[in-house]
Design an enzyme around this catalytic site. Sequence first.
Site, PDB file in Angstrom:
ATOM      1  N   CYS A 155      -6.227 -57.966  24.992  1.00  0.00           N
ATOM      2  CA  CYS A 155      -5.515 -56.768  24.030  1.00  0.00           C
ATOM      3  C   CYS A 155      -5.786 -56.282  22.891  1.00  0.00           C
ATOM      4  O   CYS A 155      -6.345 -55.104  22.135  1.00  0.00           O
ATOM      5  CB  CYS A 155      -3.652 -56.629  24.159  1.00  0.00           C
ATOM      6  SG  CYS A 155      -3.265 -58.014  23.464  1.00  0.00           S
ATOM      7  N   ARG A 168     -10.465 -69.063  28.906  1.00  0.00           N
ATOM      8  CA  ARG A 168     -10.258 -70.138  28.080  1.00  0.00           C
ATOM      9  C   ARG A 168      -9.930 -71.549  28.010  1.00  0.00           C
ATOM     10  O   ARG A 168     -10.695 -72.003  29.231  1.00  0.00           O
ATOM     11  CB  ARG A 168      -8.977 -69.711  28.989  1.00  0.00           C
ATOM     12  CG  ARG A 168      -8.719 -69.162  27.617  1.00  0.00           C
ATOM     13  CD  ARG A 168      -6.164 -68.817  27.914  1.00  0.00           C
ATOM     14  NE  ARG A 168      -6.682 -67.410  27.522  1.00  0.00           N
ATOM     15  CZ  ARG A 168      -4.920 -67.002  27.195  1.00  0.00           C
ATOM     16  NH1 ARG A 168      -3.915 -68.295  27.904  1.00  0.00           N
ATOM     17  NH2 ARG A 168      -4.752 -66.023  26.718  1.00  0.00           N
ATOM     18  N   GLU A 182      -9.421 -74.757  29.043  1.00  0.00           N
ATOM     19  CA  GLU A 182      -8.371 -75.222  29.266  1.00  0.00           C
ATOM     20  C   GLU A 182      -8.250 -77.181  29.333  1.00  0.00           C
ATOM     21  O   GLU A 182      -7.418 -77.501  29.178  1.00  0.00           O
ATOM     22  CB  GLU A 182      -7.881 -74.887  30.707  1.00  0.00           C
ATOM     23  CG  GLU A 182      -7.214 -73.199  30.830  1.00  0.00           C
ATOM     24  CD  GLU A 182      -6.285 -72.637  30.137  1.00  0.00           C
ATOM     25  OE1 GLU A 182      -5.212 -73.672  29.238  1.00  0.00           O
ATOM     26  OE2 GLU A 182      -5.778 -71.558  30.494  1.00  0.00           O
ATOM     27  N   ARG A 214      -5.727 -72.694  37.009  1.00  0.00           N
ATOM     28  CA  ARG A 214      -5.994 -72.699  35.735  1.00  0.00           C
ATOM     29  C   ARG A 214      -7.742 -72.561  35.925  1.00  0.00           C
ATOM     30  O   ARG A 214      -8.059 -73.766  35.824  1.00  0.00           O
ATOM     31  CB  ARG A 214      -5.334 -73.939  35.357  1.00  0.00           C
ATOM     32  CG  ARG A 214      -5.998 -74.727  33.989  1.00  0.00           C
ATOM     33  CD  ARG A 214      -4.614 -75.074  32.620  1.00  0.00           C
ATOM     34  NE  ARG A 214      -3.868 -74.616  32.779  1.00  0.00           N
ATOM     35  CZ  ARG A 214      -2.786 -73.855  32.814  1.00  0.00           C
ATOM     36  NH1 ARG A 214      -3.401 -73.096  31.665  1.00  0.00           N
ATOM     37  NH2 ARG A 214      -1.340 -73.371  32.562  1.00  0.00           N
ATOM     38  N   ASN A 268       2.794 -62.305  32.371  1.00  0.00           N
ATOM     39  CA  ASN A 268       4.242 -62.262  31.105  1.00  0.00           C
ATOM     40  C   ASN A 268       3.784 -60.448  30.860  1.00  0.00           C
ATOM     41  O   ASN A 268       3.306 -60.012  30.966  1.00  0.00           O
ATOM     42  CB  ASN A 268       3.940 -62.795  30.166  1.00  0.00           C
ATOM     43  CG  ASN A 268       2.295 -62.637  29.604  1.00  0.00           C
ATOM     44  OD1 ASN A 268       2.489 -62.053  29.207  1.00  0.00           O
ATOM     45  ND2 ASN A 268       2.183 -64.023  29.058  1.00  0.00           N
ATOM     46  N   CYS A 322       2.330 -55.558  25.235  1.00  0.00           N
ATOM     47  CA  CYS A 322       1.608 -55.574  26.209  1.00  0.00           C
ATOM     48  C   CYS A 322       1.929 -56.596  27.510  1.00  0.00           C
ATOM     49  O   CYS A 322       3.458 -57.746  27.482  1.00  0.00           O
ATOM     50  CB  CYS A 322       0.064 -56.379  25.217  1.00  0.00           C
ATOM     51  SG  CYS A 322       0.592 -58.191  26.105  1.00  0.00           S
ATOM     52  N   ARG A 365      -3.304 -65.805  40.096  1.00  0.00           N
ATOM     53  CA  ARG A 365      -2.511 -66.355  39.693  1.00  0.00           C
ATOM     54  C   ARG A 365      -1.355 -65.560  40.774  1.00  0.00           C
ATOM     55  O   ARG A 365      -1.377 -66.064  41.853  1.00  0.00           O
ATOM     56  CB  ARG A 365      -2.203 -66.779  38.652  1.00  0.00           C
ATOM     57  CG  ARG A 365      -2.324 -67.280  37.656  1.00  0.00           C
ATOM     58  CD  ARG A 365      -1.809 -68.351  37.040  1.00  0.00           C
ATOM     59  NE  ARG A 365      -2.486 -69.311  35.713  1.00  0.00           N
ATOM     60  CZ  ARG A 365      -2.291 -69.749  34.558  1.00  0.00           C
ATOM     61  NH1 ARG A 365      -1.045 -69.630  34.956  1.00  0.00           N
ATOM     62  NH2 ARG A 365      -2.611 -71.207  34.282  1.00  0.00           N
TER      63      ARG A 365
END
Length: 532
Positions: free
Chosen positions: A305, A335, A337, A347, A442, A468, A475
């Site tokens: 975002c 990412r 991780e 992941r 989320n 956002c 996932r």
Amino acid sequence: MKFYGKARIKLSKSPPEEFLEELTNIVSKLNEETLLRGVKNPEDGARIISFSFKDDVITFEIESGRLIPVHTAALRIKNFLLKILGMHYKIGIRELTLESPKVILNGELRINIDIPIIEEIASSNGQTIITLKPLNESLLQKPIFQRLVDLITEKEQRKQWGGKIEHWQKIKESQRKEIKFRDDPNVILEEIGWISNVAPGQWLFTPPFAHILRKFEEMLIDIILKPLGFMEAIFPKMEPISIGLKTGHLKGTPNQMIFASIPRSYNIEEFEPWQDYVTIYNEANPDFLKSFLESPKYYLCFAQCPPFYEFLSKKVFTEKHLPIKWFDRSGPSFRWEGAGGLRGIERLVEFHRIEIVWLGTPDQVIEIRNKLLERYEYFMDKVLDLEWRWAWVTPWFLVHAGETEEMGDKIDINQPGTIDFEAYLPYKGSRDDNKSWLEIGNISIHGAKYTRAFRVQHASGSVLWTGCSGFGVERWVLAFLSQKGFERDSWTKTVQEYIKDLPSGLEAANYPSPQYLNLKRAIEEKVGIKCE
Ligand code: ATP
Ligand code: ZN
Ligand code: MG
């Protein structure tokens, strides 16, 4: 918190006797007025505890409280003297330096701050003293002291948080669903050759799996986003590090970001040594390559975002322009991780996410979040029939930005904060074990965190908020396959309708591995691919 320092003021020439005689009075005036201006409690202000002079240098020893830190006091003293010296004696000020600046904290803290202006941090006798190197006037003008104090406060708060990134409280959950499938889809997908590992956390998705991912995106767009009036935009996927500075990611998560460098030169001739090296050794040597690259000025899409806030930056909105409701699904997020955490599509280093963003007045932002929540619940329950739970997580970054506080037992979700969506993964084990649950998405209200950092304004001067929501496509698909399996008949009606013309997976003489060829064909038949 107290401050200490010695303001050393160098004049353009030695002052006359007359001025030095006046100095005691000047110091009284400073102590009684100038250094207490704007404070109620004298303890919070500053005071000169001694002074001395030699030739063209006057030194003031200063002690100060919270509200007029020593650097502010030093600047006030200088400005005060400047007037008197200029007006009555035609003397100027050459230089102001704050020597032995110290921040004195109550308690013996074990803080560790490694920045060049700090000379020493020592604690003893119930105090912690941070001594800085001498600060010249240009450093005094900057809010360095204030930032140092903020940093110490932040480190202290952070310790009380126990080093956690967020606090987790369950707020809602679905009914228990009957679990008929317990295998690990990550393993099956790889065995049947629908996904193939390229590098740590990076996979190639072959057409049947790509098809399923795209159909999940389509369902989200058709069932949640379009009915609520969200429109598609396209955000860049490589962002200048200056954006990460404003959002706070550069400070908060540099350990998870993948940075990008551009070549030192556009002139291919300058790459001749590299080209020669590659020709002779046929080796992709990253250390040698590095010498042809600039330091990293970019990072790869991390939160997705931030370019939205950068775009909004300095724009002024009125009622008729608001709210703005957009989503982006134009490319992957990256990412790092850590090497240990990666697992199948659970992941990833490179993953796909639909990022939903909105801007409006606080009421609008809350209302949009609530409507999204309603649709998400329908999506999880009716469209996918998942076993899920939601948690109110108070992320550290919002607490630190002063947008929200940690809450007690009673949670009010109509304020800045984040709700995580989690799904149960039966292959991981029992529901009672938190490790069997995976965050699939989320939704956040940021309050004014980003509108403030990026200076997004309402014409009336009233505050604007953003929100956002991230839908991690891999996932959601993993959660669905983990609970429902590969049997088409176990899928909900909507999923069956969307995923109709599934292409079959690739077969080569040695792919998928011959021992899994029958499994591949059996699964493809179960999901409804007509095998030849
Ligand atoms: P986690 O706690 O699992 O690390 P996160 O809190 O870091 O997730 P966010 O930064 O909130 O995740 O990102 C939003 C969404 O992006 C997540 O809900 C998830 O769907 C997806 N996501 C984040 N990291 C990954 C990853 N490494 N691989 C796949 N999807 C991811
Ligand atoms: Zn976001
Ligand atoms: Mg994470």
